[in-house]
Design an enzyme around this catalytic site. Structure first.
Site, PDB file in Angstrom:
ATOM      1  N   TYR A 218       0.593   3.099 -21.894  1.00 40.41           N
ATOM      2  CA  TYR A 218       1.298   2.699 -20.684  1.00 40.41           C
ATOM      3  C   TYR A 218       1.036   1.233 -20.336  1.00 40.41           C
ATOM      4  CZ  TYR A 218       2.956   2.524 -15.922  1.00 40.41           C
ATOM      5  OH  TYR A 218       3.629   2.176 -14.789  1.00 40.41           O
TER       6      TYR A 218
ATOM      7  N   TRP B  92       3.039  -2.701 -18.634  1.00 43.45           N
ATOM      8  CA  TRP B  92       4.235  -3.506 -18.401  1.00 43.45           C
ATOM      9  C   TRP B  92       4.601  -4.435 -19.548  1.00 43.45           C
ATOM     10  CZ3 TRP B  92       7.562  -5.250 -14.189  1.00 43.45           C
ATOM     11  CH2 TRP B  92       7.782  -4.229 -13.268  1.00 43.45           C
TER      12      TRP B  92
HETATM   13  N1  LIG Z   1      -5.626   0.968  -7.366  1.00 39.46           N
HETATM   14  C1  LIG Z   1      -4.379   0.855  -7.835  1.00 39.46           C
HETATM   15  N2  LIG Z   1      -4.171   0.896  -9.165  1.00 39.46           N
HETATM   16  C2  LIG Z   1      -2.911   0.773  -9.642  1.00 39.46           C
HETATM   17  C3  LIG Z   1      -1.814   0.586  -8.778  1.00 39.46           C
HETATM   18  C4  LIG Z   1      -2.060   0.563  -7.377  1.00 39.46           C
HETATM   19  O1  LIG Z   1      -1.131   0.449  -6.564  1.00 39.46           O
HETATM   20  N3  LIG Z   1      -3.352   0.668  -6.950  1.00 39.46           N
HETATM   21  N4  LIG Z   1      -0.554   0.428  -9.290  1.00 39.46           N
HETATM   22  C5  LIG Z   1      -0.297   1.038 -10.580  1.00 39.46           C
HETATM   23  C6  LIG Z   1       0.985   0.604 -11.123  1.00 39.46           C
HETATM   24  S1  LIG Z   1       2.329   0.876 -10.115  1.00 39.46           S
HETATM   25  C7  LIG Z   1       1.132   0.090 -12.367  1.00 39.46           C
HETATM   26  S2  LIG Z   1       2.707  -0.164 -12.966  1.00 39.46           S
HETATM   27  C8  LIG Z   1      -0.019  -0.168 -13.229  1.00 39.46           C
HETATM   28  C9  LIG Z   1       0.136  -1.449 -14.061  1.00 39.46           C
HETATM   29  O2  LIG Z   1      -0.748  -1.434 -15.120  1.00 39.46           O
HETATM   30  P1  LIG Z   1      -0.453  -2.253 -16.466  1.00 39.46           P
HETATM   31  O3  LIG Z   1       1.002  -2.344 -16.729  1.00 39.46           O
HETATM   32  O4  LIG Z   1      -1.300  -1.656 -17.533  1.00 39.46           O
HETATM   33  O5  LIG Z   1      -1.009  -3.689 -16.069  1.00 39.46           O
HETATM   34  P2  LIG Z   1      -0.758  -5.134 -16.699  1.00 39.46           P
HETATM   35  O6  LIG Z   1      -1.835  -5.974 -16.144  1.00 39.46           O
HETATM   36  O7  LIG Z   1       0.649  -5.561 -16.450  1.00 39.46           O
HETATM   37  O8  LIG Z   1      -1.025  -4.915 -18.230  1.00 39.46           O
HETATM   38  C10 LIG Z   1      -0.172  -5.365 -19.228  1.00 39.46           C
HETATM   39  C11 LIG Z   1      -1.020  -5.846 -20.401  1.00 39.46           C
HETATM   40  O9  LIG Z   1      -0.163  -6.098 -21.499  1.00 39.46           O
HETATM   41  C12 LIG Z   1      -0.527  -7.314 -22.131  1.00 39.46           C
HETATM   42  N5  LIG Z   1       0.673  -7.834 -22.799  1.00 39.46           N
HETATM   43  C13 LIG Z   1       1.684  -8.528 -22.238  1.00 39.46           C
HETATM   44  N6  LIG Z   1       2.621  -8.810 -23.167  1.00 39.46           N
HETATM   45  C14 LIG Z   1       2.201  -8.297 -24.331  1.00 39.46           C
HETATM   46  C15 LIG Z   1       2.750  -8.276 -25.641  1.00 39.46           C
HETATM   47  O10 LIG Z   1       3.815  -8.812 -25.922  1.00 39.46           O
HETATM   48  N7  LIG Z   1       2.022  -7.631 -26.596  1.00 39.46           N
HETATM   49  C16 LIG Z   1       0.832  -7.041 -26.352  1.00 39.46           C
HETATM   50  N8  LIG Z   1       0.222  -6.422 -27.339  1.00 39.46           N
HETATM   51  N9  LIG Z   1       0.284  -7.054 -25.099  1.00 39.46           N
HETATM   52  C17 LIG Z   1       0.957  -7.671 -24.115  1.00 39.46           C
HETATM   53  C18 LIG Z   1      -1.029  -8.189 -21.001  1.00 39.46           C
HETATM   54  O11 LIG Z   1      -1.867  -9.210 -21.490  1.00 39.46           O
HETATM   55  C19 LIG Z   1      -1.746  -7.165 -20.109  1.00 39.46           C
HETATM   56  O12 LIG Z   1      -3.099  -7.043 -20.455  1.00 39.46           O
HETATM   57  O13 LIG Z   1      -1.200  -0.262 -12.429  1.00 39.46           O
HETATM   58  C20 LIG Z   1      -1.406   0.887 -11.623  1.00 39.46           C
HETATM   59  N10 LIG Z   1      -2.705   0.820 -10.993  1.00 39.46           N
HETATM   60  N1  LIG Z   2       3.651  -9.714  -7.107  1.00 43.77           N
HETATM   61  C1  LIG Z   2       3.695  -8.486  -7.637  1.00 43.77           C
HETATM   62  N2  LIG Z   2       4.777  -7.711  -7.454  1.00 43.77           N
HETATM   63  C2  LIG Z   2       4.808  -6.444  -7.961  1.00 43.77           C
HETATM   64  C3  LIG Z   2       3.745  -5.943  -8.735  1.00 43.77           C
HETATM   65  C4  LIG Z   2       2.595  -6.778  -8.911  1.00 43.77           C
HETATM   66  O1  LIG Z   2       1.609  -6.388  -9.554  1.00 43.77           O
HETATM   67  N3  LIG Z   2       2.620  -8.040  -8.351  1.00 43.77           N
HETATM   68  N4  LIG Z   2       3.817  -4.673  -9.276  1.00 43.77           N
HETATM   69  C5  LIG Z   2       5.133  -4.076  -9.401  1.00 43.77           C
HETATM   70  C6  LIG Z   2       5.038  -2.649  -9.655  1.00 43.77           C
HETATM   71  S1  LIG Z   2       4.573  -2.131 -11.206  1.00 43.77           S
HETATM   72  C7  LIG Z   2       5.356  -1.731  -8.727  1.00 43.77           C
HETATM   73  S2  LIG Z   2       5.260  -0.063  -9.120  1.00 43.77           S
HETATM   74  C8  LIG Z   2       5.798  -2.106  -7.374  1.00 43.77           C
HETATM   75  C9  LIG Z   2       5.060  -1.248  -6.345  1.00 43.77           C
HETATM   76  O2  LIG Z   2       5.621  -1.318  -5.101  1.00 43.77           O
HETATM   77  P1  LIG Z   2       4.882  -0.585  -3.881  1.00 43.77           P
HETATM   78  O3  LIG Z   2       4.181   0.613  -4.372  1.00 43.77           O
HETATM   79  O4  LIG Z   2       5.859  -0.369  -2.816  1.00 43.77           O
HETATM   80  O5  LIG Z   2       3.854  -1.726  -3.485  1.00 43.77           O
HETATM   81  P2  LIG Z   2       2.479  -1.849  -2.715  1.00 43.77           P
HETATM   82  O6  LIG Z   2       2.271  -3.316  -2.603  1.00 43.77           O
HETATM   83  O7  LIG Z   2       1.422  -1.027  -3.346  1.00 43.77           O
HETATM   84  O8  LIG Z   2       2.744  -1.222  -1.280  1.00 43.77           O
HETATM   85  C10 LIG Z   2       3.759  -1.702  -0.419  1.00 43.77           C
HETATM   86  C11 LIG Z   2       3.328  -1.623   1.008  1.00 43.77           C
HETATM   87  O9  LIG Z   2       3.095  -0.272   1.381  1.00 43.77           O
HETATM   88  C12 LIG Z   2       2.100  -0.246   2.384  1.00 43.77           C
HETATM   89  N5  LIG Z   2       1.469   1.073   2.402  1.00 43.77           N
HETATM   90  C13 LIG Z   2       0.470   1.525   1.621  1.00 43.77           C
HETATM   91  N6  LIG Z   2       0.141   2.796   1.952  1.00 43.77           N
HETATM   92  C14 LIG Z   2       0.957   3.151   2.964  1.00 43.77           C
HETATM   93  C15 LIG Z   2       1.119   4.337   3.739  1.00 43.77           C
HETATM   94  O10 LIG Z   2       0.447   5.350   3.558  1.00 43.77           O
HETATM   95  N7  LIG Z   2       2.098   4.331   4.695  1.00 43.77           N
HETATM   96  C16 LIG Z   2       2.880   3.243   4.915  1.00 43.77           C
HETATM   97  N8  LIG Z   2       3.823   3.333   5.843  1.00 43.77           N
HETATM   98  N9  LIG Z   2       2.744   2.110   4.201  1.00 43.77           N
HETATM   99  C17 LIG Z   2       1.801   2.055   3.243  1.00 43.77           C
HETATM  100  C18 LIG Z   2       1.138  -1.322   1.950  1.00 43.77           C
HETATM  101  O11 LIG Z   2       0.442  -1.822   3.063  1.00 43.77           O
HETATM  102  C19 LIG Z   2       2.011  -2.348   1.284  1.00 43.77           C
HETATM  103  O12 LIG Z   2       2.246  -3.445   2.092  1.00 43.77           O
HETATM  104  O13 LIG Z   2       5.530  -3.469  -7.123  1.00 43.77           O
HETATM  105  C20 LIG Z   2       5.986  -4.318  -8.173  1.00 43.77           C
HETATM  106  N10 LIG Z   2       5.900  -5.686  -7.730  1.00 43.77           N
HETATM  107 MO   LIG Z   3       4.230   0.082 -11.217  1.00 42.58          MO
END
Ligand SMILES: Nc1nc2c(c(=O)[nH]1)N[C@H]1C(S)=C(S)[C@@H](COP(=O)(O)OP(=O)(O)OC[C@H]3O[C@@H](n4cnc5c(=O)[nH]c(N)nc54)[C@H](O)[C@@H]3O)O[C@H]1N2
Ligand SMILES: Nc1nc2c(c(=O)[nH]1)N[C@H]1C(S)=C(S)[C@@H](COP(=O)(O)OP(=O)(O)OC[C@H]3O[C@@H](n4cnc5c(=O)[nH]c(N)nc54)[C@H](O)[C@@H]3O)O[C@H]1N2
Ligand SMILES: [Mo]
Length: 763
Positions: free
Chosen positions: A106, A108
């Site tokens: 998994y 991005w």
């Molecule tokens: N506590 C907490 N944890 C969370 C979340 C949260 O809200 N709270 N959000 C979750 C969510 S929504 C998501 S989507 C995940 C994201 O988790 P990930 O998608 O695993 O996070 P990234 O840091 O984007 O990791 C991408 C990795 O791919 C590598 N990479 C980029 N391009 C390439 C390529 O071309 N080839 C190879 N081999 N590697 C590459 C980058 O260097 C990086 O290390 O995290 C989750 N974790």
């Molecule tokens: N810059 C940047 N943008 C991103 C990403 C990133 O890593 N960096 N990650 C991307 C990815 S993979 C994803 S999945 C999306 C995720 O998108 P989201 O999951 O929507 O993003 P978050 O920033 O975790 O949360 C959005 C807001 O929800 C509020 N919130 C948290 N818990 C609660 C709750 O229980 N109730 C209410 N009402 N509000 C709450 C938080 O305070 C926060 O401001 O974002 C994407 N966009």
């Molecule tokens: Mo995500």
């Protein structure tokens, strides 16, 4: 047009000198470019590139499974590395079958449709007989399983959202749960070519729309004008939505016609709402005691919503929580009762602001995609159950109405993700990570995931390879030339997998005889035909390479979410069992899952401010998405580092909570609960409500490895809880987490997250 490159943060113009990229500039067509990607050439990042294949010392010498993350690496030649990795894949397949390989991988990855690491690794593993996969995402674990039962699959819904221009014209009241965070809409998977959210919100405010942000944090909405902030205890939104439903019903403000023609199961839900079913009417007073939102405000808000064209929005974070299905189901139910679904500017949105996709109007077609082949292995896990799988092979788990069994994994292959960023309870994952015999990782940088691997294969970045940039509903499709030489001996993931496949006798199956350039031409050609069927004329590949980009025009009429269904539910039924919105789902009720019944309910999460454990850990930790990075990507960049406090991730605390603990702005603190602890730097701000602490994700995991479970850099995932949202979805619940904060010990340990591991030469 200048030379362009594309990242998830958007397109950038590349300044060249002497045949190499020297600087990046904002894309001139982008109204609100993101600064994140401007730093892709920073020396601070270059320093951390993986330059040669590397093998963990203990694995090389005796296949030791302990020592991951602690030992030096031995640098080897590509030939040796391919031999070792291919030999290990062959050994595991012969001894245990392909069911012993976990290739969920998994993450991005990067933008660029051909060199998409996920697609590459999955195609490769399929070419050698398959792998154990993962389903759903960390983003939308609960919603991806729930929504097909009650409205439609998430991907279908996301791409249909009512366009910003329609909202500006028609919406009079936007009530959002969790803001419309423009920081998150900096990205779109594949590339946010035109950032629309800041402008979209501004135009709505200028058009006279009123905004109510129901959120534990105030700063996740910025309309350029004043708006109402209603602070809410985290993870309690379902109770608030139920009370809004209760008021609509009690005052006869609900749309009975819409409920009977477009929905099923309202009566069943009504018995729960009124308390006929369980003795507890879901009144504003009841919800006030759970959510902290005054009952009078709940009553008035329900009336305001019924009186005007209202759009409801919900952030994805709300379902990244224990019982995270419930706020999404309750939101749909509330919108159904208001009866504005399918009208311009009314109804509901699932994550306006979560990425740039929702509300982007451009034509929709399927972009260039590398086919993944066929996976004969049936075993899978819901993506966030990885530590459970590694710790408990052979144990049953429930998912979407069926019971499955965790497979016995001997080899993990990861490319394009960072499990030591994304997973919860990282101390538990560290323990689970000792189970497999071998871990292979393709990476660009010495990330925590690379450091926790046995065989590390260096991959190129988007700047070092030719590709094509495209994202759903974006304004352009863009040619991405290679603009610099590969770092060290880094190779494209495609080249790495082609070499491994060749060594394993599957070369032709993986490559089909094409080199990277031939694949690009082929995949683009296929996509161009799909675009034509969607009414979009794209230039041929050679012309696109010449021009650099092609515009994708918006359709004549911008999307209005579920408009066809509203107009004629017989002719345009939803893909649910009934064809209607399912306020009660027979299917889910039939699964008989104790923590997810057949209609939306309030269920207290395992940890929240009303939980008994709040006595010891009285702060609700929100680990939201970071402003200055995408997850852990580019954490060492100047932009990301400038946001740190005393070199650690910033922990936002309300002034009252800081004062109660004698903490001041800029101080290093220890954030802890029973699962672990991390160090962070305090940022005192009234943008978070009292009782809530915010520690955004993405600081590279920096375990002290001293037996105490301490992390030094401010990675929230040493604190988060690793259980599934429910027996329905098993989704990630990172936002369900209680902590306490105290001053860090004097002279806290230094951060070492951005140091290179010890690299030894091959003897
Ligand atoms: N506590 C907490 N944890 C969370 C979340 C949260 O809200 N709270 N959000 C979750 C969510 S929504 C998501 S989507 C995940 C994201 O988790 P990930 O998608 O695993 O996070 P990234 O840091 O984007 O990791 C991408 C990795 O791919 C590598 N990479 C980029 N391009 C390439 C390529 O071309 N080839 C190879 N081999 N590697 C590459 C980058 O260097 C990086 O290390 O995290 C989750 N974790
Ligand atoms: N810059 C940047 N943008 C991103 C990403 C990133 O890593 N960096 N990650 C991307 C990815 S993979 C994803 S999945 C999306 C995720 O998108 P989201 O999951 O929507 O993003 P978050 O920033 O975790 O949360 C959005 C807001 O929800 C509020 N919130 C948290 N818990 C609660 C709750 O229980 N109730 C209410 N009402 N509000 C709450 C938080 O305070 C926060 O401001 O974002 C994407 N966009
Ligand atoms: Mo995500």
């Amino acid at each position: 047009m200048a030379i362009l490159t594309v990242s998830h943060w958007g397109a950038y113009e590349v300044e060249m000198a002497g045949g190499e990229a020297v600087a990046l500039h904002p894309f001139r067509n982008d109204p609100d470019p993101s600064p994140i990607g401007l730093h892709m050439l920073a020396p601070e990042l270059d320093r951390l590139r993986i330059r040669r294949p590397a093998i963990r010392k203990g694995w090389l010498e005796g296949r030791a499974r302990t020592g991951r993350g602690r030992e030096p690496f031995v640098e080897v030649s590509w030939d040796q590395a391919i031999d070792l990795a291919a030999g290990e894949l062959r050994r595991v397949i012969e001894a245990h079958g392909n069911r012993a390989i976990f290739g969920g991988s998994y993450g991005w990855s990067s933008a660029g449709r051909f060199h998409h690491a996920q697609s590459q690794v999955h195609r490769f593993l399929n070419s050698i007989g398959g792998y154990v996969r993962s389903t759903d995402s960390y983003s939308l674990g609960a919603a991806r399983v729930l929504m097909p039962h009650i409205v439609a699959p998430m991907d279908e819904l996301m791409a249909q959202h009512t366009a910003w221009e329609v909202l500006a014209e028609h919406t009079r009241l936007l009530v959002t749960f969790g803001g419309v965070p423009a920081k998150n809409a900096q990205i779109s998977q594949g590339g946010a070519m035109e950032h629309r959210i800041p402008g979209g919100l501004r135009r709505m405010a200028e058009g006279g729309c009123r905004f109510v942000n129901i959120s534990p944090t105030r700063d996740d909405l910025d309309t350029g004008a004043a708006f109402e902030w209603v602070p809410i205890r985290p993870n309690t939104d379902a109770a608030l939505m139920l009370a809004l439903c209760w008021v609509l019903q009690a005052e006869g403000l609900h749309d009975e016609a819409f409920l009977s023609t477009h929905c099923i199961g309202f009566d069943h839900f009504l018995a729960y709402l009124t308390g006929a079913a369980d003795g507890q009417p879901k009144t504003p007073a009841w919800a006030a005691s759970i959510t902290g939102v005054p009952a009078s405000r709940i009553e008035a808000l329900a009336r305001e919503m019924a009186a005007t064209r209202t759009m409801l929005n919900i952030a994805w974070s709300l379902q990244r929580a224990h019982h995270g299905e419930q706020p999404f189901w309750a939101l749909v139910t509330l919108a159904a009762m208001l009866g504005q679904i399918g009208l311009p500017g009314g109804g509901f949105g699932l994550g306006y602001g979560a990425t740039n996709l929702m509300g982007s109007p451009n034509a929709r077609f399927s972009g260039p995609t590398l086919p993944q082949g066929h996976n004969p292995v049936r075993d899978f896990i819901p993506v966030a159950r990885i530590a459970d799988m590694l710790l408990k092979p052979g144990t049953p788990f429930s998912y979407n109405g069926a019971t499955h069994t965790y497979p016995d994994i001997r080899l993990i292959y990861w490319a394009g993700g960072n499990p030591f960023h994304h997973h919860q309870d990282l101390n538990r994952l560290m323990q689970a990570w000792e189970a497999p015999e071998t871990v292979v990782v393709n990476e660009q940088f010495w990330t925590p995931a690379a450091r926790m691997a046995d065989i590390v294969l260096p991959a190129t970045t988007t700047l070092e390879r030719e590709d094509v940039g495209y994202a759903n509903r974006e304004s352009h499709i863009i040619h991405m030339p290679a603009v610099k030489r590969a770092a060290g001996e880094a190779r494209d993931d495609y080249a790495i997998f082609a070499a491994l496949a060749e060594r394993l006798g599957a070369g032709a199956r993986f490559t089909e005889g094409r080199d990277a350039g031939e694949w690009l031409r082929h995949l683009y050609g296929e996509s161009r035909q799909r675009a034509a069927r969607a009414g979009v004329t794209l230039p041929d590949w050679d012309s696109l390479r010449q021009a650099g980009l092609a515009a994708i025009a918006p359709p004549a009429s911008p999307p209005v979410f579920l408009a066809d269904f509203r107009r004629d539910p017989e002719a345009h039924p939803l893909p649910t069992p009934s064809g209607r919105i399912e306020i009660f789902s027979d299917a889910i009720a039939g699964f008989d899952i104790p923590d997810c019944p057949g209609h939306p309910v309030w269920r207290a999460p395992a940890e929240w401010l009303g939980a008994p454990s709040a006595d010891r850990h009285p702060l609700h930790l929100l680990s939201d998405q970071p402003v200055t990075r995408l997850h852990s990507q580019l954490d060492p960049s100047p932009l990301s580092m400038a946001d740190k406090v005393a070199g650690r991730a910033p922990l936002s605390l309300h002034p009252d909570d800081a004062a109660a603990r004698g903490l001041t702005d800029g101080q290093v603190v220890r954030v802890f609960n029973d699962r672990g602890a991390c160090l962070a730097g305090v940022r005192v701000t009234d943008a978070v409500m009292p009782g809530v602490a915010r520690l955004s994700t993405g600081a590279w995991f920096d375990p002290a490895l001293d037996g105490t479970g301490l992390e030094r850099h401010g990675n929230p995932n040493v604190l988060t809880l690793d259980i599934g949202a429910s027996g329905l979805s098993q989704g990630c619940i990172a936002q369900t987490c209680l902590v306490e904060v105290e001053p860090a010990p004097a002279e806290p340990p230094a951060v070492r997250a951005h140091e290179l591991p010890v690299l030894l030469p091959m003897r």
